[in-house]
Design a protein around this motif. Sequence first.
Motif, PDB file in Angstrom:
ATOM      1  N   SER A 173       0.417  -1.297   4.496  1.00 43.18           N
ATOM      2  CA  SER A 173      -0.046  -0.761   3.208  1.00 43.18           C
ATOM      3  C   SER A 173      -0.938  -1.782   2.518  1.00 43.18           C
ATOM      4  O   SER A 173      -0.607  -2.963   2.467  1.00 43.18           O
ATOM      5  CB  SER A 173       1.144  -0.447   2.296  1.00 43.18           C
ATOM      6  OG  SER A 173       0.674  -0.089   1.003  1.00 43.18           O
ATOM      7  N   SER A 213       3.106  -2.648  -3.061  1.00 46.15           N
ATOM      8  CA  SER A 213       3.597  -1.884  -1.904  1.00 46.15           C
ATOM      9  C   SER A 213       5.091  -2.108  -1.655  1.00 46.15           C
ATOM     10  O   SER A 213       5.558  -3.251  -1.573  1.00 46.15           O
ATOM     11  CB  SER A 213       2.799  -2.313  -0.665  1.00 46.15           C
ATOM     12  OG  SER A 213       3.505  -2.024   0.510  1.00 46.15           O
ATOM     13  N   GLY A 241       9.157  10.517   0.681  1.00 47.83           N
ATOM     14  CA  GLY A 241      10.108  11.619   0.740  1.00 47.83           C
ATOM     15  C   GLY A 241      11.133  11.428   1.830  1.00 47.83           C
ATOM     16  O   GLY A 241      11.952  10.523   1.777  1.00 47.83           O
ATOM     17  N   THR A 251       6.462  -1.301   1.112  1.00 49.84           N
ATOM     18  CA  THR A 251       6.526  -1.796   2.495  1.00 49.84           C
ATOM     19  C   THR A 251       6.437  -3.326   2.502  1.00 49.84           C
ATOM     20  O   THR A 251       7.189  -4.007   3.209  1.00 49.84           O
ATOM     21  CB  THR A 251       5.362  -1.202   3.320  1.00 49.84           C
ATOM     22  OG1 THR A 251       5.356   0.215   3.153  1.00 49.84           O
ATOM     23  CG2 THR A 251       5.489  -1.546   4.792  1.00 49.84           C
ATOM     24  N   ARG A 281      -1.683  -1.289  -0.660  1.00 53.04           N
ATOM     25  CA  ARG A 281      -1.434  -0.992  -2.078  1.00 53.04           C
ATOM     26  C   ARG A 281      -0.840  -2.198  -2.801  1.00 53.04           C
ATOM     27  O   ARG A 281       0.078  -2.844  -2.297  1.00 53.04           O
ATOM     28  CB  ARG A 281      -0.449   0.187  -2.146  1.00 53.04           C
ATOM     29  CG  ARG A 281      -0.306   0.829  -3.493  1.00 53.04           C
ATOM     30  CD  ARG A 281       0.533   2.089  -3.385  1.00 53.04           C
ATOM     31  NE  ARG A 281       1.950   1.846  -3.177  1.00 53.04           N
ATOM     32  CZ  ARG A 281       2.814   1.540  -4.137  1.00 53.04           C
ATOM     33  NH1 ARG A 281       2.401   1.420  -5.388  1.00 53.04           N
ATOM     34  NH2 ARG A 281       4.094   1.354  -3.862  1.00 53.04           N
TER      35      ARG A 281
HETATM   36  C1  LIG Z   1      -2.256   9.344   2.283  1.00 53.20           C
HETATM   37  C2  LIG Z   1      -0.775   9.387   2.034  1.00 53.20           C
HETATM   38  C3  LIG Z   1       0.021  10.182   2.824  1.00 53.20           C
HETATM   39  C4  LIG Z   1       1.407  10.218   2.633  1.00 53.20           C
HETATM   40  N1  LIG Z   1       2.167  10.992   3.452  1.00 53.20           N
HETATM   41  C5  LIG Z   1       3.507  11.032   3.279  1.00 53.20           C
HETATM   42  C6  LIG Z   1       4.317  11.817   4.143  1.00 53.20           C
HETATM   43  O1  LIG Z   1       3.849  12.461   5.066  1.00 53.20           O
HETATM   44  N2  LIG Z   1       5.644  11.834   3.908  1.00 53.20           N
HETATM   45  C7  LIG Z   1       6.222  11.099   2.900  1.00 53.20           C
HETATM   46  O2  LIG Z   1       7.436  11.150   2.742  1.00 53.20           O
HETATM   47  N3  LIG Z   1       5.472  10.325   2.078  1.00 53.20           N
HETATM   48  C8  LIG Z   1       4.133  10.276   2.247  1.00 53.20           C
HETATM   49  N4  LIG Z   1       3.371   9.477   1.433  1.00 53.20           N
HETATM   50  C9  LIG Z   1       4.036   8.622   0.435  1.00 53.20           C
HETATM   51  C10 LIG Z   1       4.170   7.183   0.922  1.00 53.20           C
HETATM   52  O3  LIG Z   1       4.837   7.118   2.179  1.00 53.20           O
HETATM   53  C11 LIG Z   1       4.984   6.373  -0.089  1.00 53.20           C
HETATM   54  O4  LIG Z   1       4.321   6.402  -1.343  1.00 53.20           O
HETATM   55  C12 LIG Z   1       5.179   4.924   0.341  1.00 53.20           C
HETATM   56  O5  LIG Z   1       6.029   4.286  -0.572  1.00 53.20           O
HETATM   57  C13 LIG Z   1       3.884   4.170   0.347  1.00 53.20           C
HETATM   58  O6  LIG Z   1       4.135   2.875   0.865  1.00 53.20           O
HETATM   59  P1  LIG Z   1       3.767   1.575   0.035  1.00 53.20           P
HETATM   60  O7  LIG Z   1       4.631   1.608  -1.197  1.00 53.20           O
HETATM   61  O8  LIG Z   1       4.100   0.453   0.943  1.00 53.20           O
HETATM   62  O9  LIG Z   1       2.314   1.629  -0.299  1.00 53.20           O
HETATM   63  C14 LIG Z   1       1.992   9.443   1.600  1.00 53.20           C
HETATM   64  C15 LIG Z   1       1.177   8.635   0.795  1.00 53.20           C
HETATM   65  C16 LIG Z   1      -0.197   8.611   1.001  1.00 53.20           C
HETATM   66  C17 LIG Z   1      -1.054   7.713   0.136  1.00 53.20           C
END
Ligand SMILES: Cc1cc2nc3c(=O)[nH]c(=O)nc-3n(C[C@H](O)[C@H](O)[C@H](O)COP(=O)(O)O)c2cc1C
Length: 193
Positions: free
Chosen positions: A13, A18, A114, A20, A15
């Motif tokens: 990520s 993040s 989710g 992660t 972000r």
């Molecule tokens: C482009 C995109 C697609 C995503 N697709 C899913 C998904 O398929 N299922 C889900 O549960 N969350 C989905 N998410 C949510 C991310 O998995 C969640 O916000 C996660 O915490 C992001 O990781 P980070 O906090 O390390 O950036 C999506 C987010 C983005 C930006």
Amino acid sequence: MSTSPRVVGVCGSLRDGSHTRTAIERALAEAGSFGGSTQLVDLRAYELPVFDPDNREAGDANRLKETLRESDSIILGSPMYHGSYAAPLKNAMDYCGFDEFEETTVGLLGVSGGRFPTTTLEHLRSVCRAVNAWVLPHQAAIPAASDKVDDGEIVDEEIEKRVAILGQRVVEYANIQPDPPTFQSEENVGADD
Ligand SMILES: Cc1cc2nc3c(=O)[nH]c(=O)nc-3n(C[C@H](O)[C@H](O)[C@H](O)COP(=O)(O)O)c2cc1C
């Protein structure tokens, strides 16, 4: 055998804030407490254009590859994006291959907004298999991440434990023996008849 296994965590990520990255840092801290020397590969700090096989050394590709090649264990962490893992990590891995991953222990971490990030972990596992990495059976997942990670900390005790164990395992199995030489299977002698 290395006395202090080198453990590198790669965060998929980009972000700020993040979840992660928070989890990888937790796993790396645990790896450190089990004797590993640790490094976070924050892909925000690497210039990696979209991979072009005609330009395999673009930007910071060599710096990334050198860091991974020198590691004994790698933690690959990614958010779930559209049921898979995130493009920055895929892009980084496309610059790499057997030289970086063969006989390297890999621990996987998936994070989702989710549902359980099963497919994120499975897709990463398949990619690691394709480059002959040793992927640990133990993997860590953080579903509904915004409830489980807060202000740079994992606030769910069970999940925090799984992430910590990932850090422990990448040190414990950092120097796992490579495949033994192949042998003729006794059970297969009739195969030529
Ligand atoms: C482009 C995109 C697609 C995503 N697709 C899913 C998904 O398929 N299922 C889900 O549960 N969350 C989905 N998410 C949510 C991310 O998995 C969640 O916000 C996660 O915490 C992001 O990781 P980070 O906090 O390390 O950036 C999506 C987010 C983005 C930006």
